[in-house]
Design a protein around this motif. Structure first.
Motif, short mmCIF file in Angstrom:
data_model
loop_
_atom_site.label_atom_id
_atom_site.label_comp_id
_atom_site.label_asym_id
_atom_site.label_seq_id
_atom_site.Cartn_x
_atom_site.Cartn_y
_atom_site.Cartn_z
N THR A 117 19.31 22.45 -23.97
CA THR A 117 17.92 22.21 -23.58
C THR A 117 17.79 20.96 -22.71
OG1 THR A 117 17.51 20.95 -25.58
CG2 THR A 117 16.93 23.29 -25.62
N GLY A 118 16.73 20.96 -21.91
CA GLY A 118 16.44 19.83 -21.05
C GLY A 118 15.77 18.70 -21.80
N THR A 119 15.27 17.73 -21.07
CA THR A 119 14.60 16.58 -21.68
C THR A 119 13.71 15.95 -20.64
OG1 THR A 119 14.96 14.53 -22.91
CG2 THR A 119 16.41 14.92 -21.06
N LYS A 120 12.87 15.00 -21.08
CA LYS A 120 12.09 14.22 -20.12
C LYS A 120 12.62 12.80 -20.10
CE LYS A 120 7.58 12.57 -18.70
NZ LYS A 120 6.13 12.46 -18.95
N ILE A 121 12.75 12.25 -18.91
CA ILE A 121 13.26 10.89 -18.75
C ILE A 121 12.20 10.04 -18.07
CG2 ILE A 121 15.10 9.45 -17.81
CD1 ILE A 121 16.63 12.19 -17.32
#
Lengths: 396, 396
Positions: A203-207
């Motif tokens: 899964t992706g993420t927010k940075i």
């Protein structure tokens, strides 16, 4: 995720696709680094003029075909499509692009993406593998969050300006946009590690990377001095706060650097200077004492340096193994054969402007070609047809 | 690769083990970033005093238990084992460590690792998945390869010093060790992307990052000016080479930054200054013209600013949406509530010294705790027993 470009780039990020909504510097610098390492970067620019840095000098070319060399350097080897993010049809194209993308990066002020219907809450549902990178002046949270920021603002607010320059002289900026560039580098690290993590989690993420935070992170010794001693660090010219001699010195015909940070190097320096009295002087017997008496020691060293030229001293210091070097102008260093040897000046060939040289990639991987020629920066919307053709029936 | 530590750290690099042979700054800064992102970092230090930065001030504590706050900041949340790399038994321990490691990083001068029998040619055969990271002053190749380098040397040689400061005044260093830090950041990017690539290839690589190359990579606009126009860039104080007004300005009681980089912002600035004459002046009608007449414009703006205080002007500029900010000292910014809100000052608790605050991690990931407290820096050889116990029968 599959990259749909026909000729895949080489490098550790080969196969990675980045959708780049950023403008000017912190964001484009980050995606330049990612592109240099093999990522495909698609710039999504506003149709009304595109990336602001297209209109910032220096300009090359003549007549109707001038282009910004600044823009060309930062955006080599990227693609461009112009989309109006407030237009529904254009937003559909963006959504189609994101279906095949690994990373989206934006540097709007916090809240703008949400207003466009492109906030992380929306995107993570549609594209659970997407990595969402937000680079901003002050970050996505905190009391300064909504303030506009540019490099000079965070250089002044972040403290680096207060420790750069000479005491009792007007303050100075760091002569390169370190406020933007540092944030761009931290974001490159963040995106790379998020890509790595995604290989395990799926899964992706927010940075969230802020320019001001990044300035705090590079203050190093100045933070330690303030936190440990309660001292508010001052500008110190060219010298180091706690290592001596470690500074620029004046010789007969110019300046040179000498960095003799320990007793053994100080002894060798004294021998090169033919000055045994420096070694016998109790004020100079340890690094701590030399730092305490830095003004006296600097005066004594410069008295000794005054009788020979920079190049004579550099030869002698180099033979003795004392870290040292010349004070180069930009022209000096860009013409140093070492820079060519290291491939730190690369060339692009623009169809309208011709050749332009620019700084190369400082990350050298064994077995990955370190290209001396790279494709040029795109014209605004210059890759529209190719990109839309790749999307095929995804956009209708 | 399996991490053998009992309590695994959180972050995108969780599970990654880094064997760190580096000293002082570029290398330790890089591994600090990796550690902040979840990697386990094991410092391998020489038994004779360890990392040089243990002996560089500022120092905290008193009597026999003083420690370097500088070292403590850069090495929080790492482990330490002292090994003499010239000793066969100690080298065996290093080899055992590498069996479970993902990354080895070193900042010796080129050739030293080969002499120790630890060159990449040897290591890649034994540990094909190992990522070998070499950070050095001038790189593993080229005419300057064997020269010793420190931050001040590459700042002077790399050109940044020649564009920082004021014309006709003595040169100045950037007040933080940007020569080391930039190389550390590029190496962090390199290692992260190599970890990502290894998930696809299964094999390690060798990375070569040089401090001087990294300086070239951050010159940005200065390279463009030289390459496009043949101009050798000069120091410009606090102003930007091609955006105006974009600089520090003097008000009644101090300095403030104003960054009005386009016509719309310039108009708003003129309104705040109550100076419609600026908008009517043909010398100031475009950014290019404002840059050409920067000295006249600066004088006019400062005449207008002289009658009110910095805080009054910042209020007015902020309300009008003109990017602006104060000139902060290190104490000012570290006490700004925004910095606490952003968790950019973290705390460690040293068993001998007590609490020390230091700069936090500017990379904020959704869903990853951004720890406000981190474990302290290790004492020299402080984790020997634990590390040897983990190696078990691998070392005999």
């Amino acid at each position: 995720m599959q990259n749909i470009t026909t000729t895949q780039k080489q490098g550790p990020l080969s196969g990675v696709t980045v959708i780049d909504l950023t403008r000017v510097l912190a964001g484009p610098y980050c995606t330049m680094v990612l592109s240099d390492l093999g990522a495909r970067v698609i710039k999504v620019e506003n149709p009304n003029g595109g990336d602001d840095s297209r209109h910032i000098g220096p300009f090359v070319g003549s007549g109707q075909t001038t282009k910004s060399a600044y823009f060309m350097s930062l955006n080599r080897d990227k693609e461009s499509i112009a989309l109006d993010l407030k237009n529904d049809d254009d937003r559909k194209i963006l959504f189609a692009l994101l279906r095949n993308a690994d990373v989206i990066i934006e540097n709007f002020r916090p809240g703008v993406m949400e207003k466009l219907g492109l906030g992380w809450d929306v995107l993570k549902t549609r594209y659970p593998e997407l990595i969402y990178a937000a680079v901003s002046g002050f970050g996505q949270s905190g009391p300064h969050r909504d303030r506009p920021a540019y490099d000079i603002v965070v250089q002044a607010m972040g403290g680096i300006m207060s420790v750069t320059g000479h005491k009792d002289q007007p303050p100075t900026r760091v002569g390169t946009s370190i406020g933007d560039i540092t944030a761009g580098l931290f974001m490159s690290i963040a995106i790379s590690t998020a890509l790595y993590e995604r290989t395990k989690t799926g899964t992706g993420t927010k940075i969230d990377v802020a320019m001001l935070d990044s300035q705090i992170a590079i203050l190093e010794n100045a933070v330690a001095r303030y936190m440990a001693l309660g001292e508010n660090p001052q500008p110190l010219g060219t010298r180091h706060p706690s290592i001596t001699p470690f500074s620029l010195f004046k010789a007969k015909d110019g300046y040179l650097v000498i960095a003799a940070g320990n007793n053994s190097l100080f002894q060798r320096l004294s021998e090169v200077l033919n000055a045994p009295e420096l070694l016998e002087d109790p004020r100079f017997s340890t690094n701590a004492l030399r730092t305490e008496h830095v003004e006296t020691l600097t005066r004594e060293i410069e008295n000794l340096l005054a009788n020979r030229s920079v190049s004579e001293w550099l030869d002698a210091l180099s033979k003795a193994g004392v870290p040292s070097g010349p004070l180069n102008t930009v022209a000096d260093i860009l013409n140093d054969p070492h820079i060519e040897f290291r491939n730190m000046l690369i060339t692009t060939e623009d169809p309208d402007i011709g050749q332009l040289k620019m700084a190369g990639n400082p990350i050298k991987f064994e077995g990955v070609p370190d290209l001396a020629k790279r494709p040029p920066a795109p014209d605004l919307d210059g890759d529209r047809e190719k990109i839309l053709a790749e999307l095929g029936e995804c956009v209708s």
